[in-house]
Design an enzyme around this catalytic site. Structure first.
Site, PDB file in Angstrom:
ATOM      1  N   ASP A 217       0.870  -1.179   0.000  1.00 31.60           N
ATOM      2  CA  ASP A 217       0.000   0.000   0.000  1.00 31.60           C
ATOM      3  C   ASP A 217       0.907   1.230   0.000  1.00 31.60           C
ATOM      4  O   ASP A 217       2.031   1.166  -0.471  1.00 31.60           O
ATOM      5  CB  ASP A 217      -0.952  -0.034   1.195  1.00 31.60           C
ATOM      6  CG  ASP A 217      -2.288   0.648   0.901  1.00 31.60           C
ATOM      7  OD1 ASP A 217      -2.280   1.877   0.700  1.00 31.60           O
ATOM      8  OD2 ASP A 217      -3.327  -0.038   0.852  1.00 31.60           O
ATOM      9  N   HIS A 240       2.191   2.022  -3.144  1.00 31.90           N
ATOM     10  CA  HIS A 240       1.271   2.971  -3.778  1.00 31.90           C
ATOM     11  C   HIS A 240       1.804   4.391  -3.736  1.00 31.90           C
ATOM     12  O   HIS A 240       1.060   5.342  -3.944  1.00 31.90           O
ATOM     13  CB  HIS A 240      -0.103   2.904  -3.113  1.00 31.90           C
ATOM     14  CG  HIS A 240      -0.806   1.601  -3.313  1.00 31.90           C
ATOM     15  ND1 HIS A 240      -2.097   1.375  -2.895  1.00 31.90           N
ATOM     16  CD2 HIS A 240      -0.395   0.448  -3.891  1.00 31.90           C
ATOM     17  CE1 HIS A 240      -2.450   0.131  -3.200  1.00 31.90           C
ATOM     18  NE2 HIS A 240      -1.419  -0.445  -3.807  1.00 31.90           N
TER      19      HIS A 240
END
Length: 403
Positions: A217, A240
């Site tokens: 993430d 991310h």
């Protein structure tokens, strides 16, 4: 720049010298083995660690963890303490296998002048829990436990340690002030769910420097109430990217301001540098933000402002009341893995303004032409612009696949 520019490398060095002098001045060392801990990877050492912590907290000193693998169940190390405390990790501290939905695995709470350091590893045993994560498919869910949670700390330092395979977030810093994270390594597979590297919320004066973060993430996510944060020389990937937000989901959310991200690299990340907000009906702001000297290496979406985030869903209704303003992107270069390298998808009711693009040089990874897309964004341009400056779109910006 605002107050964040004052919290510079010089301040970091002052903090580190002060912390290390405090640690070196402590004469008391409390080895967890003396409290009955066994580093065999099987024995529950929770009570032994708490006993060593209690002794160090009462008098000041160092909790020493050396050699072996120490199994720990959910544990909280609480203050206030009577003196400076160092948590020295030169071993593996390991979480139990399986699902856990507690608020933390390890929590340091209400401590002034804490140092967490060493060449050891916090192993969250995430692979045994990730199959139980259903947050991508459920409207409401209980997130898996974050590994290391720092709450209500002041003037504290985390350095050199490694965080591996958390069940949920790797590290959370909340309700804290004057925290430095230096030279740490955070590792989890690219497909591990919701394993944000470092998440901040309701904090002031935070330094994250000289670290390597690869997760499933956000490498770093700056949540509501994050102010005066400096992120420098962080290598991100997989993950991310480095994100502000999401902001505006909850009535209790606070403004984000005084953010400086500089000299960082994004390698094969889903996003590069990003601001994301919900379609909130209450007023908030994200302001005084600088992304400077950022290198993109095959980043999927290098520069993004998305005010229709909605948790990654595409059924957003209404327009965001989170005001995004005074945002600078300075010397962002490298390669984009998607056609749209600059995407400003701002609110129709509260357009983004004072957005500056200064010397942007992003090329398409596959040799094609990178483009820009802007909606409801007031952008100024300085120096090189590759991709070319974007025309204002009449429709919302293209929705991209990211979370």
């Amino acid at each position: 720049m605002g107050l964040s520019s004052l919290f510079s490398k010089a301040v970091l060095l002052v903090f580190m010298v002060e912390f290390m002098s405090q640690v070196c001045s402590q004469s008391s060392v409390f080895d967890v083995k003396d409290s009955g801990a066994v580093g065999d990877g099987k024995t529950d050492n929770t009570n032994a660690f708490l006993d060593a912590w209690k002794k160090a907290c009462q008098s000041g000193g160092t909790v020493m963890i050396v050699g072996g693998t120490y199994l720990l169940k959910t544990i909280q190390f609480s203050g206030p303490c009577n003196g400076q405390v160092s948590f020295m990790v030169n071993a593996v501290i390991q979480a139990p296998q399986g699902q856990s939905n507690e608020h933390y695995w390890i929590n340091f709470n209400n401590i002034n002048g804490l140092t967490i350091q060493g060449n050891g590893t916090f192993d969250g045993q995430g692979p045994s829990a990730w199959p139980f994560n259903d947050c991508h498919n459920a409207a409401s869910c209980s997130p898996l436990s974050p590994s290391l949670v720092l709450t209500k700390l002041n003037q504290s330092l985390v350095q050199n340690v490694k965080l591996l395979n958390s069940k949920g977030f790797q590290m959370k810093i909340e309700e804290s002030e004057k925290i430095t994270v230096n030279n740490i390594t955070i590792t989890a597979p690219a497909d591990s769910p919701n394993t944000d590297g470092i998440h901040t919320g309701n904090v002031n004066y935070i330094n994250i420097v000289d670290s390597n973060i690869g997760t499933g993430d956000d490498c770093i996510s700056m949540g509501a109430g994050t102010t005066n944060i400096n992120i420098t020389r962080v290598n991100c990937g997989p993950g991310h990217g480095i994100s502000i937000g999401s902001i505006g989901k909850y009535l209790t959310d606070q403004n984000v301001e005084g953010v400086k991200v500089q000299n960082c690299t994004m390698s094969s990340t889903q996003n590069g540098v990003r601001i994301k907000t919900w379609n909130s009906t209450f007023s908030l702001s994200v302001a005084d933000v600088t992304f400077q000297d950022i290198v993109m290496d095959k980043a999927q979406n290098p520069i993004i402002i998305d005010q229709q985030y909605c948790g990654g869903r595409h059924d957003c209704i209404g327009s965001s009341h989170v005001q995004v303003k005074d945002i600078k992107f300075i010397r962002v270069s490298g390669t984009s893995a998607s056609e749209i390298a600059v995407n400003f998808n701002c609110s129709s009711s509260n357009p983004c303004y004072d957005i500056e693009l200064n010397d942007i040089n992003l090329s398409s990874e596959n040799g094609g032409k990178a483009t820009s897309w802007c909606s409801n964004a007031r952008v100024s341009y300085i120096g090189t612009q590759n991709p070319a400056s974007c025309q204002q779109a009449l429709a919302p910006a293209m929705m991209l696949e990211y979370m």
